[in-house]
Design a protein around this motif. Structure first.
Motif, PDB file in Angstrom:
ATOM      1  N   ALA A 236       0.954  -1.218   0.038  1.00  0.00           N
ATOM      2  CA  ALA A 236       0.166  -0.001   0.222  1.00  0.00           C
ATOM      3  C   ALA A 236       0.931   1.214   0.149  1.00  0.00           C
ATOM      4  N   CYS A 237       1.972   1.203   0.592  1.00  0.00           N
ATOM      5  CA  CYS A 237       3.018   2.525   0.631  1.00  0.00           C
ATOM      6  C   CYS A 237       3.369   2.964  -0.622  1.00  0.00           C
TER       7      CYS A 237
ATOM      8  N   VAL B 136       0.804   4.490   5.189  1.00  0.00           N
ATOM      9  CA  VAL B 136       0.714   3.221   6.083  1.00  0.00           C
ATOM     10  C   VAL B 136       2.031   3.173   6.617  1.00  0.00           C
TER      11      VAL B 136
ATOM     12  N   PHE C 284      -2.319  -3.861  -0.125  1.00  0.00           N
ATOM     13  CA  PHE C 284      -2.095  -4.616   1.131  1.00  0.00           C
ATOM     14  C   PHE C 284      -1.113  -4.045   1.918  1.00  0.00           C
ATOM     15  N   CYS C 285      -1.230  -3.884   3.325  1.00  0.00           N
ATOM     16  CA  CYS C 285      -0.355  -3.524   4.064  1.00  0.00           C
ATOM     17  C   CYS C 285      -0.106  -4.549   5.308  1.00  0.00           C
TER      18      CYS C 285
ATOM     19  N   GLU D  96       1.517  -4.545   8.187  1.00  0.00           N
ATOM     20  CA  GLU D  96       1.773  -4.062   9.502  1.00  0.00           C
ATOM     21  C   GLU D  96       0.204  -3.676  10.079  1.00  0.00           C
TER      22      GLU D  96
ATOM     23  N   LYS E 167       7.478  -3.859  -1.357  1.00  0.00           N
ATOM     24  CA  LYS E 167       8.332  -2.726  -0.781  1.00  0.00           C
ATOM     25  C   LYS E 167       9.588  -3.493  -0.634  1.00  0.00           C
TER      26      LYS E 167
ATOM     27  N   SER F 142      11.535  -4.001   3.432  1.00  0.00           N
ATOM     28  CA  SER F 142      10.868  -4.053   4.653  1.00  0.00           C
ATOM     29  C   SER F 142      10.605  -5.616   5.264  1.00  0.00           C
TER      30      SER F 142
ATOM     31  N   CYS G  17       7.388  -6.885   3.915  1.00  0.00           N
ATOM     32  CA  CYS G  17       7.099  -7.067   2.449  1.00  0.00           C
ATOM     33  C   CYS G  17       8.295  -7.238   1.693  1.00  0.00           C
TER      34      CYS G  17
HETATM   35  S1  SF4 Z   1       4.372  -3.247   5.948  1.00  0.00           S
HETATM   36 FE1  SF4 Z   1       4.649  -3.188   3.546  1.00  0.00          FE
HETATM   37  S2  SF4 Z   1       2.920  -2.087   2.879  1.00  0.00           S
HETATM   38 FE2  SF4 Z   1       2.897  -1.654   4.744  1.00  0.00          FE
HETATM   39  S3  SF4 Z   1       4.204   0.189   5.172  1.00  0.00           S
HETATM   40 FE3  SF4 Z   1       5.638  -1.425   5.376  1.00  0.00          FE
HETATM   41  S4  SF4 Z   1       6.458  -1.907   3.303  1.00  0.00           S
HETATM   42 FE4  SF4 Z   1       4.551  -0.492   2.954  1.00  0.00          FE
END
Ligand code: SF4
Length: 319
Positions: free
Chosen positions: A14-15, A21, A45-46, A48, A106, A109, A112
């Motif tokens: 989603a970011c 987010v 989708f996120c 976190e 992303k 992360s 992700c």
């Molecule tokens: S969990 Fe994934 S979608 Fe959510 S902010 Fe972190 S990198 Fe972005």
């Protein structure tokens, strides 16, 4: 601009879609997706936010512990591994039920990132060798769905190849909706032969053999899934000029027999120019396309190689 009637669904962190987010309350919008509005349907989708962490929130990270790799919030010491694993399984199934044809994660992360995510050890020195928990669970459960990090999409050849894989997956879903038969599975294979050969010359023989022999006597649904999993793996290979050129030569070989020899030779000369780096691939492809159009019949394997993803999207690499 010519708009496609129905477009593939692609799941995206989603970011990357500009949603606020991230742990710091911000986003990291990835501009390519703004350009693809008419060509893909984005499903965000996120993980976190999905497990109930607020925005903004304290950071979490992967930690190598005696219990294996865990997702920990260093500030509080809270362990989110179990919660994230449970959410990830449910979310993965939900994305598959929505028939996504690709997923973009992303990079970096702990939830992700697909590769080279920092993993902290007890002495606190991170190694860049981890995979985010959600991306690991999704790709393990559904290895046939093309997956990539946004960083790789900045490279035009990788972006084009990813979207070619997405288009292949989208066609697979459409066939699945109609119900697989061995006949339409073989048709699907034959339609994608040139494209597959342009990524891995041996792939078409191995996949053709799988369909002809069905060595484990699988049901048609299982066979179709095994086929697309293997096909997507071959499509994930690095795009090599010599394989693309060989597939273009095959396409020339499939032109009608009454094509004058001199015209055929001319097409091969332009493929040679492409191989030598004198002209971009599209120059020789446009000439072959013209020869097919003049022959007056649609040749699906050529169409898939010439335009693996909607050409007006502008993602075709200019090489
Ligand atoms: S969990 Fe994934 S979608 Fe959510 S902010 Fe972190 S990198 Fe972005």
């Amino acid at each position: 601009m010519e708009k496609p009637e129905s477009v593939p669904k692609v799941a995206v962190s989603a970011c990357l879609l500009g949603q606020n987010v991230r742990y710091n309350g911000g986003h990291c919008n990835f501009a390519l997706f703004d350009r693809l509005n008419d060509f893909i349907e984005k499903v965000s989708f996120c993980p976190e936010v999905g497990i109930g962490l607020g925005t903004p929130r304290p950071t979490i990270r992967l930690v190598d512990s005696p219990l294996g790799i865990r997702i920990i919030e260093p500030k509080s010491g809270k362990d989110y591994t179990q919660k994230m694993a449970e959410w990830s399984e449910l979310q993965s199934d939900s994305l598959i039920n929505q028939k996504i044809s690709g997923i973009v994660f992303k990079k970096g992360s702990p939830s992700c990132g697909l590769e080279r995510v920092k993993v902290y050890s007890e002495n606190n020195h991170p190694q860049k060798n981890g995979t985010g928990l959600f991306s690991m669970i999704f790709t393990t459960l559904y290895p046939h769905i093309p997956a990539i990090e946004e960083g790789r999409l900045s490279e035009p050849i990788q972006a084009e190849n990813f979207l070619a894989r997405v288009a292949m997956m989208d066609l697979w879903w459409k066939n699945e909706e109609r119900g697989w038969t061995i006949f339409n599975l073989q048709q699907f294979h034959s339609e994608h032969k040139l494209l597959l050969q342009s990524r891995s010359p041996k792939s078409t023989r191995i996949l053709g053999n799988l369909l002809a022999v069905n060595p484990e006597n699988k049901s048609i649904g299982e066979l179709a899934l095994e086929y697309i999993t293997m096909a997507q793996e071959y499509m994930g290979h690095n795009v090599e000029k010599r394989y693309v050129a060989a597939a273009l030569r095959r396409a020339v070989g499939r032109l009608p027999k009454d094509l004058p020899k001199s015209q055929r030779a001319y097409l091969h000369t332009w493929i040679d120019y492409y191989l030598k780096g004198l002209v971009p691939r599209i120059a020789s492809m446009a000439l072959i396309q013209q020869a097919y159009e003049m022959a007056g019949s649609e040749h699906l394997p050529w169409k898939r190689l010439f335009e693996p993803f909607n050409i007006v999207s502008g993602v075709m690499a200019k090489v």
